[in-house]
Enzyme design. Structure first.
Site, short mmCIF file in Angstrom:
data_model
loop_
_atom_site.label_atom_id
_atom_site.label_comp_id
_atom_site.label_asym_id
_atom_site.label_seq_id
_atom_site.Cartn_x
_atom_site.Cartn_y
_atom_site.Cartn_z
N ASP A 198 59.34 -26.60 -33.39
CA ASP A 198 59.21 -27.27 -32.09
C ASP A 198 57.76 -27.53 -31.71
OD1 ASP A 198 60.31 -28.41 -29.74
OD2 ASP A 198 59.97 -26.56 -28.61
N SER A 222 61.02 -31.70 -24.62
CA SER A 222 61.93 -31.92 -25.74
C SER A 222 63.31 -32.24 -25.21
CB SER A 222 61.99 -30.67 -26.62
OG SER A 222 60.72 -30.33 -27.11
N GLN A 272 62.75 -34.93 -33.87
CA GLN A 272 62.80 -34.56 -32.46
C GLN A 272 62.60 -35.78 -31.58
OE1 GLN A 272 59.81 -32.11 -29.83
NE2 GLN A 272 61.31 -30.65 -30.66
#
Length: 279
Positions: A198, A222, A272
């Site tokens: 992440d 995110s 992502q």
């Protein structure tokens, strides 16, 4: 501290296929998404035979996690097959869902093998760590140390000046590893890889426009995340992480990433999508 990271990846059982995880950065302004990904993966892995390894994880971040309370993980055993096991995990705080994640596990199979070659970049030993840079630049934040903490060592091949970024192509290369040795458990290393995954992704979308996560005029978060695990690796040894901007549109950024071992093995692929819009 690295031990703190290992501790938060050790979940407390809570009822049938339920688990509780503590917070890595309790003084931070929000829970780091990589922590929730890693803990959800650990919860799911706890319900699968040890010979089944995760090969994909897909997740939606639904709400910002609070740092003053633990996170509850409930695992649904969606399917147990001859070769694959599917799990769905809901992460919540105060009965409010903050993340839903689906994962698939597979027994070993070596039918085919192919990968593109690893990018050529400077060695990590020739680069400063993000912790060193933050201290030198006077921007060290002891409350929310994701890439600047004492648990992971992150080194950018082309560092971003976070307070005054220059516009450039949305492509980043970063070396990552834990700051110390870890146990040999392959499942633990996959959890830590999910924790790594992440970081430094949305930054590729931002730098395309000369912006950074420091920009208070932007909303950045995110939205959804996917990681495909291709091969086992050690996260206490250097991994090269690439991040490539695919598209910025509709107030969102989409970035793809890859992890390579020091020996050049492509061990994981990440995608992502994040919120990236003007306030």
């Amino acid at each position: 501290m690295l031990q703190q990271l290992l501790d938060i990846l050790t979940l407390e059982p809570s009822g049938d296929d339920g688990f509780v995880g503590e917070i890595m950065h309790p003084k931070g302004f929000r829970v780091y998404g990589g922590q929730v990904l890693a803990q959800a993966l650990e919860a799911a892995q706890s319900t699968v035979d040890i010979d089944r390894a995760v090969h994909s994880q897909h997740a939606y971040f639904l709400r910002e996690g609070k740092t003053d309370r633990p996170i509850h993980y409930q695992v649904e055993r969606a399917r147990d097959g001859g070769s694959f096991n599917s799990r769905r995990v809901v992460a919540s705080q105060d009965d409010r869902t903050i993340l839903v994640s689906s994962m698939s596990f597979q027994r070993p199979d070596d039918s085919f093998d192919f990968q593109e070659s690893v990018p050529e970049v400077p060695a990590p030993e020739d680069l400063p760590s993000e912790r060193e840079r933050a201290k030198t630049d006077g921007i060290f934040d002891e409350d929310f140390m994701i890439t600047t903490g004492e648990d992971i060592d992150v080194r950018m091949v082309h560092p971003i000046q976070w307070a005054n970024p220059e516009q450039r192509r949305g492509q980043l290369f970063n070396w990552m590893k834990t700051t110390g040795p870890m146990p040999d458990d392959p499942a633990l290393h996959r959890n830590v890889l999910a924790y790594f995954s992440d970081t430094m992704l949305l930054d590729a979308g931002l730098i395309q426009h000369g912006r950074s996560y420091w920009d208070r005029g932007l909303q950045i978060a995110s939205l959804d995340h996917a990681i495909w695990f291709h091969a086992d690796c050690r996260t206490d040894e250097w991994l090269l992480h690439s991040a490539d901007l695919e598209r910025n549109s509709g107030g969102r950024t989409l970035v793809s990433g890859r992890f390579y071992s020091r020996e050049g093995v492509h061990v994981a692929t990440v995608m992502q999508q994040g919120l990236m819009r003007k306030r």
